[in-house]
Design an enzyme around this catalytic site. Sequence first.
Site, mmCIF file in Angstrom:
data_model
loop_
_atom_site.group_PDB
_atom_site.id
_atom_site.type_symbol
_atom_site.label_atom_id
_atom_site.label_comp_id
_atom_site.label_asym_id
_atom_site.label_seq_id
_atom_site.Cartn_x
_atom_site.Cartn_y
_atom_site.Cartn_z
ATOM 1 N N ASN A 10 0.879 -1.175 0.000
ATOM 2 C CA ASN A 10 0.000 0.000 0.000
ATOM 3 C C ASN A 10 0.915 1.223 0.000
ATOM 4 O OD1 ASN A 10 -1.798 2.012 0.486
ATOM 5 N ND2 ASN A 10 -2.658 1.128 2.354
ATOM 6 N N ARG A 89 -2.561 -2.165 -3.430
ATOM 7 C CA ARG A 89 -3.759 -1.354 -3.221
ATOM 8 C C ARG A 89 -3.655 -0.131 -4.138
ATOM 9 N NH1 ARG A 89 -5.463 2.503 1.756
ATOM 10 N NH2 ARG A 89 -7.474 3.026 0.899
ATOM 11 N N HIS A 178 -12.905 3.200 -0.067
ATOM 12 C CA HIS A 178 -12.939 2.191 1.008
ATOM 13 C C HIS A 178 -13.607 0.901 0.541
ATOM 14 C CE1 HIS A 178 -12.789 5.682 4.108
ATOM 15 N NE2 HIS A 178 -11.578 5.159 3.981
ATOM 16 N N ARG A 239 -10.371 16.504 6.752
ATOM 17 C CA ARG A 239 -11.170 16.960 5.601
ATOM 18 C C ARG A 239 -12.578 17.316 6.070
ATOM 19 N NH1 ARG A 239 -10.463 11.381 2.851
ATOM 20 N NH2 ARG A 239 -8.326 11.044 3.539
ATOM 21 N N GLU A 383 -8.349 -5.144 5.124
ATOM 22 C CA GLU A 383 -8.217 -4.938 3.680
ATOM 23 C C GLU A 383 -7.071 -5.760 3.106
ATOM 24 O OE1 GLU A 383 -9.058 -0.374 3.054
ATOM 25 O OE2 GLU A 383 -8.589 -0.819 5.114
#
Length: 401
Positions: A10, A89, A178, A239, A383
């Site tokens: 990742n 990923r 996601h 954010r 994940e």
Amino acid sequence: MTAPLVLVLNCGSSSIKFAVINTATGEQPLQGIAERLATQDAQLILKIAGDRSQSALPGADHATAMQAIVRHLEASPGIAGRLVAVGHRVVHGGEYFSDSVVVDAGVLEKIRECGKLAPLHNYANLTGIEAAQQAFPDLPHTAVFDTAFHQSMPQRAYLYPLPYDLYEQWHVRRYGFHGTSFRFVAQQAARWLEKPLEDTALVIAHLGNGASVAAVRGGRSLDTSMGMTPNEGVVHGTRCGSIDPSIHAYLAEKLGLDIQAVTDLLWTQSGLLGLSGISNDCRAIEQAAAEGVTRAKLALEIYSYRLAKEIAALMVPLGRLDALVFTGGIGENSSLIRASVVAQLGYLGLTLDPEQNLRCTRGTAGPITAVGSSTALVLPTNEEWLIAQDAAAVAGLSVAA
Ligand code: ADP
């Protein structure tokens, strides 16, 4: 036969997270992170069979860090020679990818093209893939996309009410993120509910530094809160999530900033950090709220309220609820946020079991609702495991133990 091992990578703009995964058992004999890359503070943190070590890699870029990772893999007796694939990923697959794929020149080109939609992420992912291809030229490399799972959304969910040409010409639409986590958690939820995945109706809240919620019916995404970028929807760590789009122009004028500077403010200075003025880290804010800091309490209140509202909105496409599922760092650990959200969703038939809610933390899975209530579950995401599974499957490998 010995179970195949997959290296899962990742790559972010300044880090490479990596894990070697046993595709049959899910065990991770080796994992770690190379971080602060391209700075004098670059370092490699490695965990082998639970033992942690740390080494400095001053000035290392992605390629140099990858070489260091490879040296460790080759020096690990249980791992060297057993790797069968590398699973990457990748954040944005645009409308090109609704499944995981083996990386070839055409796939690389499309990932590059999707970089226009996720510049912070996709170019870093590409750097990582190229460095790994050099390091492991003989292994199949596969790409698993965060956006792929949401390609099942209907047009009414993914189109914005903007001039239609902007979709056709500039690909402006909701993509959602996601996806790998939602797919994994939906499978786990089906097990907990003792139902075939095809019969489940779930709202899943993945609450990490970035947070999103998805309506998942029969294992397919119907709608989700993140949009064209990972900044729409609920409140994130730094954010803002959904706000009036006119705020952009107003702030540009009042603060004398250009569009990029306002965008940076909405991405890096907002969310939990902006509201609390303390941190983007939920733990730090909970601590401050417990000490009575007003803005910390307010940040948590707004976070939970907006999350509950988003979950309620996703009931429209879902129609019925088999389970509300919490996952991600905050979803798996913050009993406070969960309690607040469940309390605001009483009309969905949800009643909290406070003891169960406190019990579900640090990897403990299970229901957090009372007997007779609709179901809310806490399910840790994984994940990496799904990326490893996909890598083995897409590369055509058997995962027999
Ligand atoms: P990422 O999106 O970077 O993968 P994670 O899924 O690891 O992030 O989630 C990070 C968030 O989880 C942080 O806000 C952190 O404070 C929060 N978190 C972790 N443990 C706890 C806890 N015990 N209580 C509250 N929040 C927690």
